[in-house]
Motif scaffolding. Structure first.
Motif, PDB file in Angstrom:
ATOM      1  N   ALA A  29       0.831  -1.209   0.000  1.00  0.00           N
ATOM      2  CA  ALA A  29       0.000   0.000   0.000  1.00  0.00           C
ATOM      3  C   ALA A  29       0.865   1.259   0.000  1.00  0.00           C
ATOM      4  O   ALA A  29       0.534   2.239  -0.665  1.00  0.00           O
ATOM      5  N   ALA A  30       1.981   1.247   0.723  1.00  0.00           N
ATOM      6  CA  ALA A  30       2.874   2.414   0.748  1.00  0.00           C
ATOM      7  C   ALA A  30       3.537   2.613  -0.607  1.00  0.00           C
ATOM      8  O   ALA A  30       3.707   3.753  -1.060  1.00  0.00           O
ATOM      9  N   LEU A  31       3.903   1.519  -1.270  1.00  0.00           N
ATOM     10  CA  LEU A  31       4.483   1.629  -2.608  1.00  0.00           C
ATOM     11  C   LEU A  31       3.472   2.202  -3.589  1.00  0.00           C
ATOM     12  O   LEU A  31       3.792   3.066  -4.403  1.00  0.00           O
ATOM     13  N   ARG A  32       2.243   1.724  -3.503  1.00  0.00           N
ATOM     14  CA  ARG A  32       1.193   2.234  -4.397  1.00  0.00           C
ATOM     15  C   ARG A  32       0.938   3.715  -4.127  1.00  0.00           C
ATOM     16  O   ARG A  32       0.794   4.520  -5.043  1.00  0.00           O
ATOM     17  N   ALA A  33       0.913   4.103  -2.863  1.00  0.00           N
ATOM     18  CA  ALA A  33       0.671   5.498  -2.500  1.00  0.00           C
ATOM     19  C   ALA A  33       1.799   6.411  -2.966  1.00  0.00           C
ATOM     20  O   ALA A  33       1.570   7.590  -3.241  1.00  0.00           O
ATOM     21  N   ALA A  52      -5.842   7.886  -1.129  1.00  0.00           N
ATOM     22  CA  ALA A  52      -7.144   7.886  -0.459  1.00  0.00           C
ATOM     23  C   ALA A  52      -8.021   6.711  -0.882  1.00  0.00           C
ATOM     24  O   ALA A  52      -8.839   6.236  -0.100  1.00  0.00           O
ATOM     25  N   SER A  53      -7.860   6.245  -2.095  1.00  0.00           N
ATOM     26  CA  SER A  53      -8.727   5.168  -2.584  1.00  0.00           C
ATOM     27  C   SER A  53      -8.059   3.797  -2.569  1.00  0.00           C
ATOM     28  O   SER A  53      -8.584   2.850  -3.148  1.00  0.00           O
ATOM     29  N   ILE A  54      -6.939   3.680  -1.897  1.00  0.00           N
ATOM     30  CA  ILE A  54      -6.240   2.393  -1.857  1.00  0.00           C
ATOM     31  C   ILE A  54      -6.981   1.430  -0.935  1.00  0.00           C
ATOM     32  O   ILE A  54      -7.242   1.732   0.226  1.00  0.00           O
ATOM     33  N   SER A  55      -7.306   0.272  -1.474  1.00  0.00           N
ATOM     34  CA  SER A  55      -8.020  -0.758  -0.714  1.00  0.00           C
ATOM     35  C   SER A  55      -7.086  -1.397   0.313  1.00  0.00           C
ATOM     36  O   SER A  55      -5.912  -1.624   0.029  1.00  0.00           O
ATOM     37  N   PRO A  56      -7.600  -1.721   1.492  1.00  0.00           N
ATOM     38  CA  PRO A  56      -6.756  -2.380   2.496  1.00  0.00           C
ATOM     39  C   PRO A  56      -6.290  -3.771   2.068  1.00  0.00           C
ATOM     40  O   PRO A  56      -5.312  -4.286   2.592  1.00  0.00           O
ATOM     41  N   HIS A  78      -3.492  -0.651 -11.286  1.00  0.00           N
ATOM     42  CA  HIS A  78      -2.456   0.346 -11.543  1.00  0.00           C
ATOM     43  C   HIS A  78      -1.136  -0.343 -11.886  1.00  0.00           C
ATOM     44  O   HIS A  78      -0.689  -1.225 -11.161  1.00  0.00           O
ATOM     45  N   ASP A  79      -0.547   0.076 -13.005  1.00  0.00           N
ATOM     46  CA  ASP A  79       0.704  -0.556 -13.448  1.00  0.00           C
ATOM     47  C   ASP A  79       1.630   0.434 -14.146  1.00  0.00           C
ATOM     48  O   ASP A  79       2.498   0.053 -14.912  1.00  0.00           O
ATOM     49  N   ARG A  80       1.462   1.718 -13.890  1.00  0.00           N
ATOM     50  CA  ARG A  80       2.208   2.744 -14.626  1.00  0.00           C
ATOM     51  C   ARG A  80       3.588   3.049 -14.073  1.00  0.00           C
ATOM     52  O   ARG A  80       4.443   3.511 -14.797  1.00  0.00           O
ATOM     53  N   ARG A  96       2.452   8.257   8.172  1.00  0.00           N
ATOM     54  CA  ARG A  96       1.267   8.949   7.671  1.00  0.00           C
ATOM     55  C   ARG A  96       0.600   8.120   6.599  1.00  0.00           C
ATOM     56  O   ARG A  96       1.250   7.419   5.849  1.00  0.00           O
ATOM     57  N   LYS A  97      -0.715   8.258   6.487  1.00  0.00           N
ATOM     58  CA  LYS A  97      -1.454   7.531   5.458  1.00  0.00           C
ATOM     59  C   LYS A  97      -1.171   8.097   4.074  1.00  0.00           C
ATOM     60  O   LYS A  97      -1.103   7.375   3.108  1.00  0.00           O
ATOM     61  N   THR A  98      -0.967   9.411   3.974  1.00  0.00           N
ATOM     62  CA  THR A  98      -0.780  10.037   2.668  1.00  0.00           C
ATOM     63  C   THR A  98       0.683  10.327   2.407  1.00  0.00           C
ATOM     64  O   THR A  98       1.458  10.528   3.321  1.00  0.00           O
ATOM     65  N   THR A  99       1.018  10.357   1.170  1.00  0.00           N
ATOM     66  CA  THR A  99       2.352  10.730   0.741  1.00  0.00           C
ATOM     67  C   THR A  99       2.197  12.006  -0.061  1.00  0.00           C
ATOM     68  O   THR A  99       1.519  12.022  -1.083  1.00  0.00           O
ATOM     69  N   THR A 100       2.811  13.095   0.393  1.00  0.00           N
ATOM     70  CA  THR A 100       2.609  14.369  -0.282  1.00  0.00           C
ATOM     71  C   THR A 100       3.566  14.563  -1.442  1.00  0.00           C
ATOM     72  O   THR A 100       3.236  15.232  -2.398  1.00  0.00           O
TER      73      THR A 100
END
Length: 119
Positions: A29-33, A52-56, A78-80, A96-100
């Motif tokens: 999830a952190a990598l995706r974020a 914000a829309s990342i599934s657990p 997502h694969d970009r 933190r949940k978000t990565t700015t």
């Protein structure tokens, strides 16, 4: 450039084993974020939160080494993003949940937080 000798999905983490034997586990999830693709970077620059829309229950469904890094394919489709080896080696997911803002090591960036007011 250090390249992992082993790379695999392991539950909700990406496991990298480096040539010196060090094991690194990075949360999927952190990598995706922190995705490095233009679409995700642009969203962060516009003050949007791609995380914000990342599934657990997000998982890795594909791992494709690309020479200088690896392309990760996530279960949300997502694969970009291509994640450079050096970036992965130095990636430290925040609490933190978000990565700015996510950058490659050694690049100049702005540390300003996104505005909370609409543009």
């Amino acid at each position: 450039m250090k390249v992992p000798v082993e790379l695999r999905a392991q539950g909700a983490t990406l496991l990298l084993i480096w040539p010196d034997g060090a094991h690194q586990r990075l949360p999927v999830a952190a990598l995706r974020a922190a995705c490095l693709c233009g679409h995700c970077r642009g969203a962060r620059l516009r003050g949007q939160d791609p995380a914000a829309s990342i599934s657990p229950d997000l998982a890795l469904i594909g791992i494709a080494p690309m020479g200088y890094g690896v392309q990760l394919v996530f279960s949300d489709g997502h694969d970009r993003g291509i994640y450079p080896w050096n970036w992965l080696e130095n990636f430290a997911p925040s609490a933190r949940k978000t990565t700015t803002l996510t950058t490659l090591p050694g690049t100049a960036t702005s540390c300003a937080e996104p505005s909370s007011t609409p543009h």
